[in-house]
Write a protein that holds these residues in place. Structure first.
Motif, PDB file in Angstrom:
ATOM      1  N   GLU A 189       0.812  -1.212   0.000  1.00 48.20           N
ATOM      2  CA  GLU A 189       0.000   0.000   0.000  1.00 48.20           C
ATOM      3  C   GLU A 189       0.852   1.271   0.000  1.00 48.20           C
ATOM      4  OE1 GLU A 189      -3.490   0.222  -0.136  1.00 48.20           O
ATOM      5  OE2 GLU A 189      -3.197  -1.883  -0.702  1.00 48.20           O
ATOM      6  N   GLY A 190       2.166   1.090   0.059  1.00 48.02           N
ATOM      7  CA  GLY A 190       3.059   2.244   0.044  1.00 48.02           C
ATOM      8  C   GLY A 190       3.289   2.881   1.392  1.00 48.02           C
ATOM      9  N   VAL A 191       2.889   2.216   2.455  1.00 44.53           N
ATOM     10  CA  VAL A 191       3.120   2.725   3.804  1.00 44.53           C
ATOM     11  C   VAL A 191       4.478   2.212   4.267  1.00 44.53           C
ATOM     12  CG1 VAL A 191       2.304   2.809   6.192  1.00 44.53           C
ATOM     13  CG2 VAL A 191       0.657   2.733   4.295  1.00 44.53           C
ATOM     14  N   VAL A 192       5.447   3.099   4.401  1.00 42.14           N
ATOM     15  CA  VAL A 192       6.818   2.709   4.727  1.00 42.14           C
ATOM     16  C   VAL A 192       6.989   2.622   6.245  1.00 42.14           C
ATOM     17  CG1 VAL A 192       9.249   3.285   4.425  1.00 42.14           C
ATOM     18  CG2 VAL A 192       7.593   3.901   2.648  1.00 42.14           C
ATOM     19  N   GLN A 227       3.288  -2.573  16.542  1.00 44.91           N
ATOM     20  CA  GLN A 227       3.564  -1.318  15.840  1.00 44.91           C
ATOM     21  C   GLN A 227       2.964  -1.339  14.432  1.00 44.91           C
ATOM     22  OE1 GLN A 227       7.830  -1.650  16.350  1.00 44.91           O
ATOM     23  NE2 GLN A 227       7.868   0.053  17.814  1.00 44.91           N
ATOM     24  N   LEU A 228       3.040  -2.478  13.777  1.00 52.69           N
ATOM     25  CA  LEU A 228       2.456  -2.612  12.438  1.00 52.69           C
ATOM     26  C   LEU A 228       0.932  -2.474  12.496  1.00 52.69           C
ATOM     27  CD1 LEU A 228       4.580  -5.594  11.051  1.00 52.69           C
ATOM     28  CD2 LEU A 228       4.876  -3.156  10.593  1.00 52.69           C
ATOM     29  N   ASP A 280       0.275  11.711   4.354  1.00 54.69           N
ATOM     30  CA  ASP A 280       1.527  12.000   3.654  1.00 54.69           C
ATOM     31  C   ASP A 280       2.500  10.864   3.924  1.00 54.69           C
ATOM     32  OD1 ASP A 280       3.779  14.878   3.481  1.00 54.69           O
ATOM     33  OD2 ASP A 280       3.783  12.937   2.466  1.00 54.69           O
ATOM     34  N   ARG A 281       2.527   9.863   3.026  1.00 52.76           N
ATOM     35  CA  ARG A 281       3.368   8.701   3.257  1.00 52.76           C
ATOM     36  C   ARG A 281       4.840   9.025   3.093  1.00 52.76           C
ATOM     37  NH1 ARG A 281      -0.123   4.599  -0.461  1.00 52.76           N
ATOM     38  NH2 ARG A 281      -2.134   5.482   0.090  1.00 52.76           N
ATOM     39  N   VAL A 282       5.148  10.055   2.287  1.00 53.92           N
ATOM     40  CA  VAL A 282       6.545  10.460   2.138  1.00 53.92           C
ATOM     41  C   VAL A 282       7.069  10.995   3.461  1.00 53.92           C
ATOM     42  CG1 VAL A 282       8.130  12.004   0.959  1.00 53.92           C
ATOM     43  CG2 VAL A 282       6.258  10.940  -0.311  1.00 53.92           C
ATOM     44  N   ASP A 341      10.101  10.334   8.617  1.00 56.64           N
ATOM     45  CA  ASP A 341      10.116  10.272  10.069  1.00 56.64           C
ATOM     46  C   ASP A 341      10.912   9.080  10.576  1.00 56.64           C
ATOM     47  OD1 ASP A 341       8.646  12.542  10.295  1.00 56.64           O
ATOM     48  OD2 ASP A 341       6.709  11.530  10.537  1.00 56.64           O
ATOM     49  N   ILE A 342      11.001   8.021   9.775  1.00 58.31           N
ATOM     50  CA  ILE A 342      11.693   6.827  10.232  1.00 58.31           C
ATOM     51  C   ILE A 342      13.051   6.683   9.558  1.00 58.31           C
ATOM     52  CG2 ILE A 342       9.559   5.598  10.754  1.00 58.31           C
ATOM     53  CD1 ILE A 342       9.890   4.077   8.140  1.00 58.31           C
ATOM     54  N   ASN A 343      13.522   7.756   8.945  1.00 59.65           N
ATOM     55  CA  ASN A 343      14.832   7.736   8.309  1.00 59.65           C
ATOM     56  C   ASN A 343      15.896   7.488   9.374  1.00 59.65           C
ATOM     57  OD1 ASN A 343      17.349   8.432   7.150  1.00 59.65           O
ATOM     58  ND2 ASN A 343      16.290   9.707   5.635  1.00 59.65           N
ATOM     59  N   PRO A 344      16.723   6.436   9.205  1.00 59.94           N
ATOM     60  CA  PRO A 344      17.737   6.126  10.228  1.00 59.94           C
ATOM     61  C   PRO A 344      18.685   7.285  10.503  1.00 59.94           C
ATOM     62  CG  PRO A 344      17.537   4.342   8.623  1.00 59.94           C
ATOM     63  CD  PRO A 344      16.720   5.492   8.102  1.00 59.94           C
TER      64      PRO A 344
END
Length: 316
Positions: free
Chosen positions: A75-78, A87-88, A102-104, A109-112
């Protein structure tokens, strides 16, 4: 309560990923065997109708973490690949409620690279405990398997010295019927585990790769190591096993850990439901489930799924 229209559509897409036999088993659980579907679509319909909420449905053991992760990815949810099941579920609920517009931004937000110092430190600690769990399993199974009459024995001696005096073993094995044995004390636990290899000629092959090993630690220092693998006799794979260890550091020996508790479950091919989908043994427990061992709670052992190359039932 029930599911909203969007939740129903999302759960339907998610359930479509499941094997038919698992859908039937999930229907039995949710409807208490009062509905007997004749097809996949009837099973999915019954599951959606009789589920009281999204959370209730997705928390079911048959709805594996991997299924939810794959649905969100499609679904494009990263989300982070290491996310726990709870959490999922939270991400799925947000997505279906329209909160993840806003999935981008969600991905950013979860960028390491943007992790806080505390998050990085926590990740490092988790890596350290996983390394400990892997090294422990390599040591334990090499030592135990070396006690097999047809194998070269290890220079290190097997015995009660590797266990705390009040260690507890719960051993469940399921072939034609379920059986449970319980032992208390280093001598008894050591001898029972030894007999599996020395007298019953079994060899335990742990899956120390991704999915086969999981480690957590309590605030008081108890490390819980969960591992899955295959059971062999000679050249024949008999079934699979799940083993959970509770480890406590020895205060008088540096970097030495002794075994405080052991939960072992062995499942033979003949004990599995017909048509069960086969896969590489993996640990299905969530972190919070393993943490229940901290408080001495009974852990509900998951019914593992068998490997495709199993040819004979355990005990032949």
């Amino acid at each position: 309560m029930g599911l909203s229209e969007r939740e129903r559509a999302g759960c339907r897409a998610l359930l479509e990923q499941m094997a038919t036999d698992e859908l039937m088993a999930l229907t039995d659980t949710i409807t208490n065997r009062l509905v007997l579907p004749q097809s996949r679509q009837e099973a999915i319909h019954a599951i959606l109708v009789y589920s009281q909420s999204v959370e209730e449905l997705l928390k079911r053991r048959k709805v594996y973490r991997e299924i939810i992760f794959k649905y969100l990815a499609k679904e494009g949810v990263v989300v982070p690949p290491c996310s726990e099941k709870h959490q999922l579920i939270h991400h799925a609920k947000q997505y279906w409620s329209g909160q993840l517009t806003d999935r981008v931004a969600e991905a950013e937000d979860i960028n390491p690279n943007k992790q806080s110092y505390e998050q990085k430190q926590k990740q490092q600690e988790e890596n350290d405990w996983n390394r400990l769990g892997r090294e422990f399993c390599q040591w334990f199974f090499e030592l135990l398997n070396s006690q097999h009459p047809l194998r070269r024995q290890s220079k290190e001696q097997w015995g009660p010295q590797h266990f705390w005096e009040d260690v507890k073993l719960k051993f469940c094995y399921n072939t034609l019927e379920k059986n449970t044995e319980e032992y208390v004390g280093a001598e008894l636990v050591s001898l029972r585990l030894l007999s599996l290899v020395k007298e019953e000629y079994l060899l335990l092959n742990p899956n120390l790769g991704a999915g086969g090993l999981k480690c957590v630690i309590s605030p008081h220092g108890l490390v819980v190591v969960a591992v899955a693998g295959t059971v062999h006799r000679g050249n024949i794979c008999l079934g699979i096993f799940e083993q959970i260890f509770g480890l406590i550091r020895c205060p008088v020996s540096e970097n030495t850990w002794k075994i405080k508790l052991v939960n072992l479950k062995i499942v033979g091919e003949n004990a599995l439901e017909p048509g069960t989908q086969v896969q590489k043994p993996s640990i299905k427990y969530e972190t919070n489930e393993l943490q229940e061992l901290y408080d001495g709670k009974e852990l509900s052992l998951v019914e593992p799924r068998i490997l495709s190359n199993v040819h004979t039932e355990l005990g032949e």
